[in-house]
Design an enzyme around this catalytic site. Sequence first.
Site, PDB file in Angstrom:
ATOM      1  N   SER A 443      -8.077  -3.395  10.853  1.00  0.00           N
ATOM      2  CA  SER A 443      -8.084  -3.414  12.314  1.00  0.00           C
ATOM      3  C   SER A 443      -9.482  -3.294  12.868  1.00  0.00           C
ATOM      4  CB  SER A 443      -7.265  -2.278  12.929  1.00  0.00           C
ATOM      5  OG  SER A 443      -6.529  -1.578  12.026  1.00  0.00           O
ATOM      6  N   HIS A 464      -3.931  -9.885  11.031  1.00  0.00           N
ATOM      7  CA  HIS A 464      -3.823  -8.534  11.581  1.00  0.00           C
ATOM      8  C   HIS A 464      -2.443  -8.322  12.194  1.00  0.00           C
ATOM      9  CE1 HIS A 464      -5.241  -5.505  14.843  1.00  0.00           C
ATOM     10  NE2 HIS A 464      -4.844  -4.883  13.767  1.00  0.00           N
ATOM     11  N   GLU A 476      -2.317 -11.392  14.799  1.00  0.00           N
ATOM     12  CA  GLU A 476      -3.624 -11.896  15.204  1.00  0.00           C
ATOM     13  C   GLU A 476      -4.328 -12.425  13.951  1.00  0.00           C
ATOM     14  OE1 GLU A 476      -5.920  -8.642  16.780  1.00  0.00           O
ATOM     15  OE2 GLU A 476      -6.927  -9.931  18.219  1.00  0.00           O
ATOM     16  N   ASN A 514      -7.159  -5.216  20.155  1.00  0.00           N
ATOM     17  CA  ASN A 514      -7.704  -3.856  20.221  1.00  0.00           C
ATOM     18  C   ASN A 514      -8.920  -3.779  21.130  1.00  0.00           C
ATOM     19  OD1 ASN A 514      -5.744  -2.777  18.639  1.00  0.00           O
ATOM     20  ND2 ASN A 514      -6.886  -2.959  16.730  1.00  0.00           N
TER      21      ASN A 514
HETATM   22  P1  NAD Z   1      -1.774   3.762   4.759  1.00  0.00           P
HETATM   23  O1  NAD Z   1      -2.696   4.863   4.451  1.00  0.00           O
HETATM   24  O2  NAD Z   1      -0.397   4.072   5.227  1.00  0.00           O
HETATM   25  O3  NAD Z   1      -1.623   2.829   3.468  1.00  0.00           O
HETATM   26  C1  NAD Z   1      -2.670   2.448   2.642  1.00  0.00           C
HETATM   27  C2  NAD Z   1      -2.126   2.295   1.240  1.00  0.00           C
HETATM   28  O4  NAD Z   1      -3.091   1.688   0.418  1.00  0.00           O
HETATM   29  C3  NAD Z   1      -1.751   3.626   0.584  1.00  0.00           C
HETATM   30  O5  NAD Z   1      -0.415   3.561   0.100  1.00  0.00           O
HETATM   31  C4  NAD Z   1      -2.737   3.740  -0.556  1.00  0.00           C
HETATM   32  O6  NAD Z   1      -2.207   4.414  -1.686  1.00  0.00           O
HETATM   33  C5  NAD Z   1      -3.028   2.289  -0.844  1.00  0.00           C
HETATM   34  N1  NAD Z   1      -4.290   2.085  -1.546  1.00  0.00           N
HETATM   35  C6  NAD Z   1      -5.467   2.684  -1.311  1.00  0.00           C
HETATM   36  N2  NAD Z   1      -6.387   2.224  -2.183  1.00  0.00           N
HETATM   37  C7  NAD Z   1      -5.754   1.329  -2.977  1.00  0.00           C
HETATM   38  C8  NAD Z   1      -6.180   0.524  -4.065  1.00  0.00           C
HETATM   39  N3  NAD Z   1      -7.421   0.558  -4.495  1.00  0.00           N
HETATM   40  N4  NAD Z   1      -5.275  -0.289  -4.629  1.00  0.00           N
HETATM   41  C9  NAD Z   1      -4.013  -0.314  -4.196  1.00  0.00           C
HETATM   42  N5  NAD Z   1      -3.567   0.423  -3.185  1.00  0.00           N
HETATM   43  C10 NAD Z   1      -4.424   1.245  -2.583  1.00  0.00           C
HETATM   44  O7  NAD Z   1      -2.524   2.836   5.799  1.00  0.00           O
HETATM   45  P2  NAD Z   1      -1.929   1.762   6.808  1.00  0.00           P
HETATM   46  O8  NAD Z   1      -1.716   2.401   8.120  1.00  0.00           O
HETATM   47  O9  NAD Z   1      -0.815   1.055   6.165  1.00  0.00           O
HETATM   48  O10 NAD Z   1      -3.175   0.782   6.993  1.00  0.00           O
HETATM   49  C11 NAD Z   1      -3.559  -0.126   6.005  1.00  0.00           C
HETATM   50  C12 NAD Z   1      -4.514  -1.147   6.591  1.00  0.00           C
HETATM   51  O11 NAD Z   1      -3.901  -1.779   7.707  1.00  0.00           O
HETATM   52  C13 NAD Z   1      -5.823  -0.582   7.087  1.00  0.00           C
HETATM   53  O12 NAD Z   1      -6.831  -1.520   6.839  1.00  0.00           O
HETATM   54  C14 NAD Z   1      -5.582  -0.438   8.576  1.00  0.00           C
HETATM   55  O13 NAD Z   1      -6.774  -0.492   9.315  1.00  0.00           O
HETATM   56  C15 NAD Z   1      -4.740  -1.659   8.854  1.00  0.00           C
HETATM   57  N6  NAD Z   1      -3.900  -1.573  10.055  1.00  0.00           N
HETATM   58  C16 NAD Z   1      -3.241  -0.433  10.371  1.00  0.00           C
HETATM   59  C17 NAD Z   1      -2.449  -0.391  11.500  1.00  0.00           C
HETATM   60  C18 NAD Z   1      -1.694   0.856  11.868  1.00  0.00           C
HETATM   61  O14 NAD Z   1      -1.203   0.954  12.989  1.00  0.00           O
HETATM   62  N7  NAD Z   1      -1.557   1.804  10.970  1.00  0.00           N
HETATM   63  C19 NAD Z   1      -2.312  -1.528  12.310  1.00  0.00           C
HETATM   64  C20 NAD Z   1      -2.979  -2.699  11.946  1.00  0.00           C
HETATM   65  C21 NAD Z   1      -3.769  -2.698  10.823  1.00  0.00           C
END
Ligand code: NAD
Length: 732
Positions: A443, A464, A476, A514
Amino acid sequence: MTDFTYAVDADGVATITWDVPGKSMNVMSREGFALVSEMVDRALADPAVKGIVVTSGKKDFAGGMDLNVLASIRQAAGDDPAQALFDFTMSGHHILRKLERAGMDPKTLKGGKPVACAIPGTAAGIGTEIALACHRRFMADNPRAKIGLPEILVGLFPGGGGTTRYSRMVGAMAAAPVLLEGKMLEPKAAKAAGLVDEVVAAADLMKRAREWVLSATDAEIVKPWDQKGWKMPGGAPYHPAGFMTFVGANAMVLGKTQGVYPAAKALLSAVYEGALVPFDTALRIEARWFTSVLMDPSSSAMIRSLFLNKEALEKGANRPKVPDQTVRKLGVLGAGMMGAGIAHVAASAGIEVVLIDATQEAADRGKAHAAELLDKGMKRGKVTAEKKAEVLGRITATTDYGALAGSDLVVEAVFEDMKVKAGVTAKAEAVIPEGAIFATNTSTLPISDLAKASKRPDQFIGIHFFSPVDKMMLVEIIKGRETGAVAVAKALDFVRQIRKTPIVVNDARFFYANRCIIPYINEGLRMVAEGVEPALIENAAKLLGFPVGPLQLVDETSIDLGVKIARATKAAMGAAYPDGAVDAVLFAMADKGRLGRKANAGFYAYDDRGGRLGLWDGLADLWPVAEAQPDLTEVQQRLIMVQALEAVRALEEGVLEDIREGDVGAILGWGFAPWSGGPFSWLDIIGAGQAVAICGRLAAKGARFAAPKLLVEMAAKGQSFYGRFGAGAKAA
Ligand code: NAD
């Protein structure tokens, strides 16, 4: 080749079959209406015809009116579009009324020809309105079929007699879910709601409709409102029960819409006023209100953004001309909140998914999340046990990157950390085919920087998603500096497969959605720091038609996320960072552990079960409320303008290439006042000159309100966004 065909069988049943050539769904055009009229005349005049069945040659009945027709009538009418739209609406009423009266003697109500509607699948809008004008409706017992009047969802209301007929059939109160909320009902629910009379096995549909037509009596084909002494079910407005209904409905509608949706008010007025007069006068009243809604700039903007442009984007208006890129095997890296959600929507759309996390336990948790969502779907009757098993069968949860072999698209959703993301990019690229596309769901991190970890930056792109993935309809797509056309097409084809709406933007801080929503939250926080009454801030936003106020929004997205983004942005921008006042508020809340909904404490107070109680009364201790409060308009202008100006800057800088994407993305991505049609449509409604004048008045609040050059130029030239950048035109 015509939209309707006409045939009479040996028993004297005339069948009018709707089957628009070259389309998978029937939609009504001007010519279509004229044809129906001719065919009804023919059937009524032919002594050999005993009755009529109206049906469809397709698996569904009809999708509704072709909304382009309304736009073209308005344009073709020149000086008096209101008259042209009213005349068109009234001509529709005449045709359906002719069908409903079916040639019966107006005095004795005898001698009419029975008309049945045989509905094989989904019916919406004018399709349902035609059905309502028939004497009896038979719907196939098809679990995928739905029937309803969803016009309100695109800023209209049912103006083909549906409002008047349905409210008179079941009463104003019972009609509300269908008319006011646009609910589409499955066959059995539709029968309970009185929209259809009989639900029959698909194979018996025509047979049953024909039998009924041949056996119906004179009395069975007279509509209740054409009979002497008819009374509105549930009571007309001057009846005590009716009075309660209308007072309640009015309060409910205003409470829900804050009065900003002209169609909801017009619909209620049409029902209320129509209930006081005879049926044909009520239709005239409905036509007048319908015309008034069609003439309202909010309605045209909503139709344009939520129907025409949304559909154009879904159909690939901005898709590069490269061969089909349908995704067959998807890799998802990171099985957290987003990754699990992405795996669920992709597998539900029939795509094979490999879901990878650092530990098997985490990967399994991600798959279990998909199972939970499917269970919820089962509870609501949307998902069958077989479908659940099928979808889960498509998701392989593992830690083994080798399982990605053969994936044509990989989406990473691991931690928001440059190094972690670079690591998984390299690991995946070592396994996936040369031609595969790699996407990031980041994001906040620049796509072009993340692409540096890729061996094939032209095959690297941002996809996204918004949270929660299963509910949020916008995706997006972000092009990095080197992203190529195939990657864009792949992302668009993927979004089409999972039935969401895409926008394609260029890489810049916070991309598009965003970028606009953060200033909205920040403006709310700034006002708190200034001593503006928090309730005034929240209510000003709601009265503008924003689904959630800025303080509620920051509670939902969490205050520590805000703190994290603020810190990262400050580090990236250095001295140019403009949001110190905002940070003071965020950091103070974070220090107090009021991290938002997830902590059951934020700008709002919550009960033990997470129910929102009201604004937290400790806010005034931290930020005393100033004696002099700004007026409502000023607060509203700050909240809406700060977003709209950001959208204009995104266009000016080329982050947005198409204003249609700016409008559709704003409504679907963050609920930007849907009544306005989006930020560009809103600026067109108030006019560039007025927008620049508002900027002038707000200039003292900070540089964020300085009118962008583009807007100033447009004001000087008297231009509008849709006039200048119109359908499909690329930006400046
Ligand atoms: P989260 O912490 O819930 O999930 C991340 C996952 O990635 C975890 O399960 C973790 O164990 C795993 N992980 C970490 N390192 C790893 C690796 N090396 N190999 C495999 N798995 C690995 O986070 P999230 O909220 O799901 O966000 C994930 C991505 O999505 C981020 O880049 C975030 O910016 C983006 N995002 C989040 C949102 C939101 O509202 N949460 C919205 C849009 C985009």
